[in-house]
Scaffold this motif. Sequence first.
Motif, PDB file in Angstrom:
ATOM      1  N   SER A 147      98.740  90.710 -38.079  1.00 54.61           N
ATOM      2  CA  SER A 147      97.962  90.313 -39.255  1.00 54.61           C
ATOM      3  C   SER A 147      98.630  89.188 -40.029  1.00 54.61           C
ATOM      4  O   SER A 147      97.943  88.351 -40.624  1.00 54.61           O
ATOM      5  N   VAL A 148      99.949  89.144 -40.040  1.00 56.32           N
ATOM      6  CA  VAL A 148     100.657  88.106 -40.784  1.00 56.32           C
ATOM      7  C   VAL A 148     100.684  86.789 -40.008  1.00 56.32           C
ATOM      8  O   VAL A 148     100.478  85.712 -40.594  1.00 56.32           O
ATOM      9  N   TYR A 149     100.882  86.850 -38.690  1.00 56.32           N
ATOM     10  CA  TYR A 149     101.089  85.618 -37.927  1.00 56.32           C
ATOM     11  C   TYR A 149      99.822  85.066 -37.269  1.00 56.32           C
ATOM     12  O   TYR A 149      99.724  83.849 -37.070  1.00 56.32           O
ATOM     13  N   LEU A 150      98.865  85.895 -36.936  1.00 50.89           N
ATOM     14  CA  LEU A 150      97.651  85.392 -36.283  1.00 50.89           C
ATOM     15  C   LEU A 150      96.858  84.425 -37.174  1.00 50.89           C
ATOM     16  O   LEU A 150      96.348  83.406 -36.672  1.00 50.89           O
ATOM     17  N   PRO A 151      96.709  84.672 -38.481  1.00 46.60           N
ATOM     18  CA  PRO A 151      95.961  83.722 -39.323  1.00 46.60           C
ATOM     19  C   PRO A 151      96.587  82.339 -39.428  1.00 46.60           C
ATOM     20  O   PRO A 151      95.937  81.404 -39.920  1.00 46.60           O
ATOM     21  N   GLY A 246      98.446  99.508 -45.435  1.00 49.16           N
ATOM     22  CA  GLY A 246      98.726  98.441 -44.481  1.00 49.16           C
ATOM     23  C   GLY A 246      98.017  97.151 -44.836  1.00 49.16           C
ATOM     24  O   GLY A 246      98.594  96.057 -44.719  1.00 49.16           O
ATOM     25  N   ALA A 247      96.755  97.248 -45.251  1.00 51.91           N
ATOM     26  CA  ALA A 247      95.998  96.048 -45.616  1.00 51.91           C
ATOM     27  C   ALA A 247      96.604  95.380 -46.851  1.00 51.91           C
ATOM     28  O   ALA A 247      96.700  94.145 -46.917  1.00 51.91           O
ATOM     29  N   VAL A 248      97.022  96.186 -47.827  1.00 55.61           N
ATOM     30  CA  VAL A 248      97.650  95.628 -49.034  1.00 55.61           C
ATOM     31  C   VAL A 248      98.986  94.978 -48.680  1.00 55.61           C
ATOM     32  O   VAL A 248      99.310  93.883 -49.160  1.00 55.61           O
ATOM     33  N   LEU A 249      99.755  95.637 -47.812  1.00 60.84           N
ATOM     34  CA  LEU A 249     101.036  95.069 -47.395  1.00 60.84           C
ATOM     35  C   LEU A 249     100.850  93.765 -46.631  1.00 60.84           C
ATOM     36  O   LEU A 249     101.640  92.831 -46.769  1.00 60.84           O
ATOM     37  N   ALA A 250      99.802  93.695 -45.814  1.00 58.90           N
ATOM     38  CA  ALA A 250      99.519  92.458 -45.082  1.00 58.90           C
ATOM     39  C   ALA A 250      99.258  91.312 -46.050  1.00 58.90           C
ATOM     40  O   ALA A 250      99.723  90.181 -45.839  1.00 58.90           O
ATOM     41  N   PHE A 251      98.527  91.588 -47.125  1.00 65.25           N
ATOM     42  CA  PHE A 251      98.241  90.530 -48.103  1.00 65.25           C
ATOM     43  C   PHE A 251      99.507  90.079 -48.808  1.00 65.25           C
ATOM     44  O   PHE A 251      99.782  88.875 -48.888  1.00 65.25           O
ATOM     45  N   ILE A 252     100.293  91.020 -49.343  1.00 64.34           N
ATOM     46  CA  ILE A 252     101.430  90.617 -50.167  1.00 64.34           C
ATOM     47  C   ILE A 252     102.541  89.979 -49.337  1.00 64.34           C
ATOM     48  O   ILE A 252     103.228  89.068 -49.813  1.00 64.34           O
ATOM     49  N   THR A 253     102.734  90.422 -48.081  1.00 63.15           N
ATOM     50  CA  THR A 253     103.773  89.802 -47.254  1.00 63.15           C
ATOM     51  C   THR A 253     103.370  88.395 -46.823  1.00 63.15           C
ATOM     52  O   THR A 253     104.203  87.483 -46.777  1.00 63.15           O
ATOM     53  N   ILE A 283      97.235  82.026 -50.686  1.00 66.69           N
ATOM     54  CA  ILE A 283      96.171  82.973 -51.042  1.00 66.69           C
ATOM     55  C   ILE A 283      95.206  83.132 -49.875  1.00 66.69           C
ATOM     56  O   ILE A 283      94.799  84.264 -49.531  1.00 66.69           O
ATOM     57  N   CYS A 284      94.848  82.013 -49.244  1.00 72.54           N
ATOM     58  CA  CYS A 284      93.977  82.082 -48.052  1.00 72.54           C
ATOM     59  C   CYS A 284      94.648  82.872 -46.939  1.00 72.54           C
ATOM     60  O   CYS A 284      94.006  83.700 -46.275  1.00 72.54           O
ATOM     61  N   HIS A 285      95.937  82.624 -46.742  1.00 69.86           N
ATOM     62  CA  HIS A 285      96.666  83.331 -45.695  1.00 69.86           C
ATOM     63  C   HIS A 285      96.698  84.838 -45.979  1.00 69.86           C
ATOM     64  O   HIS A 285      96.466  85.658 -45.084  1.00 69.86           O
ATOM     65  N   GLY A 286      96.994  85.206 -47.226  1.00 71.82           N
ATOM     66  CA  GLY A 286      97.020  86.617 -47.573  1.00 71.82           C
ATOM     67  C   GLY A 286      95.674  87.290 -47.378  1.00 71.82           C
ATOM     68  O   GLY A 286      95.592  88.418 -46.877  1.00 71.82           O
ATOM     69  N   LEU A 288      93.226  86.348 -45.288  1.00 67.90           N
ATOM     70  CA  LEU A 288      92.971  86.461 -43.854  1.00 67.90           C
ATOM     71  C   LEU A 288      93.808  87.571 -43.224  1.00 67.90           C
ATOM     72  O   LEU A 288      93.336  88.296 -42.341  1.00 67.90           O
ATOM     73  N   SER A 289      95.050  87.705 -43.673  1.00 67.54           N
ATOM     74  CA  SER A 289      95.916  88.757 -43.137  1.00 67.54           C
ATOM     75  C   SER A 289      95.376  90.140 -43.480  1.00 67.54           C
ATOM     76  O   SER A 289      95.379  91.052 -42.639  1.00 67.54           O
ATOM     77  N   CYS A 290      94.913  90.305 -44.719  1.00 58.35           N
ATOM     78  CA  CYS A 290      94.333  91.579 -45.138  1.00 58.35           C
ATOM     79  C   CYS A 290      93.097  91.899 -44.293  1.00 58.35           C
ATOM     80  O   CYS A 290      92.941  93.017 -43.788  1.00 58.35           O
ATOM     81  N   GLY A 291      92.212  90.903 -44.120  1.00 58.61           N
ATOM     82  CA  GLY A 291      91.014  91.121 -43.313  1.00 58.61           C
ATOM     83  C   GLY A 291      91.340  91.414 -41.869  1.00 58.61           C
ATOM     84  O   GLY A 291      90.684  92.261 -41.221  1.00 58.61           O
ATOM     85  N   THR A 292      92.357  90.744 -41.326  1.00 54.36           N
ATOM     86  CA  THR A 292      92.751  90.984 -39.939  1.00 54.36           C
ATOM     87  C   THR A 292      93.274  92.392 -39.754  1.00 54.36           C
ATOM     88  O   THR A 292      92.960  93.065 -38.752  1.00 54.36           O
ATOM     89  N   PHE A 293      94.067  92.864 -40.710  1.00 54.38           N
ATOM     90  CA  PHE A 293      94.601  94.231 -40.602  1.00 54.38           C
ATOM     91  C   PHE A 293      93.467  95.252 -40.657  1.00 54.38           C
ATOM     92  O   PHE A 293      93.469  96.229 -39.892  1.00 54.38           O
TER      93      PHE A 293
END
Length: 308
Positions: A147-151, A246-253, A283-286, A288-293
């Motif tokens: 979720s962090v690296y794919l976006p 997990g989704a919240v952690l994906a956004f903040i990381t 913000i866009c990355h966070g 997308l990461s949240c949505g991916t997770f």
Amino acid sequence: MKKSFFPLLPIVILGLLLWQPGLAVSGARNGLILWANVILPTLLPFMLCSGAIVALGGVPLLVRPFFPVLSRLFSMSVSGCYVFLSGLLCGYPMGAKTCSEFLDSQMISPEEGRLLLAVSNHPSPMFLLGYAAAATLPSMTAPLLISVYLPVIPIALAGKYIYHVSLSSLKQPSALNKFSFDESLMNSVETMVKIGGYVMLFSIAAIFIQTLSPLSEKSSSFILGITEITTGIHAVSKSWPSETAGAVLAFITAFGGISGIFQTKSVLKNAGLSIRHYVLWKICHGTLSCGTFILLSQTEALASLLPL
């Protein structure tokens, strides 16, 4: 409005420090321990090695396996590939620091520098596998990494289009005329001191939020994560149910926290790179990461319901 607000802000902060000096000391201690035990030993050697590799002309050799893919997909130069990989592997704010230095040295074009700032500043895999994974369930580790690296891929493609990066603007790397280990060491130490100062300040802010926030535990933990990710990761993992943590952690990381933004700003050194653009990209990355997770979690849940 700025004239009336900004002088008031340090007065309010000073009042908080005088009102709760014990919290301030505890937060500063936590930040300095984090800096000395985690950030300094992991980041400083990378900075020194990076300086030596660039100075001795080792960039083309190091990025040779990745250059054909990255240049064709994202129109990155050899030097740009090195910035991208160093930011991906070394963590905040190594990518931004290298991008700024390469742009100042004219090893990359301004257009490529803007693209690289958007995609080259991330939490390192070591941080996610060690610190973040330790605070979550083991089953979350792989989805969190993806979720962090794919976006990064769609963000890089969007940045390539927005900043008009093309193969015609690629520049060839060059070795520096001389390399001084003492100068490289002092430059790296200066950067580490800046990072340590911001980590300490935002650790003080984090402990004040933890102790004095009138908001709910979930809201306070999310604000902690937006402020400083290391403290926020543990707070979110304890406050949120595992389905949504997990989704919240994906956004903040992926976002990196306000502390990460200030650290990034401190290493840009007036290289013509916009911190406002950087914040918008994070913000866009966070998001997308949240949505991916969430998508990965739903896919896994649906797969578990299907008959073998």
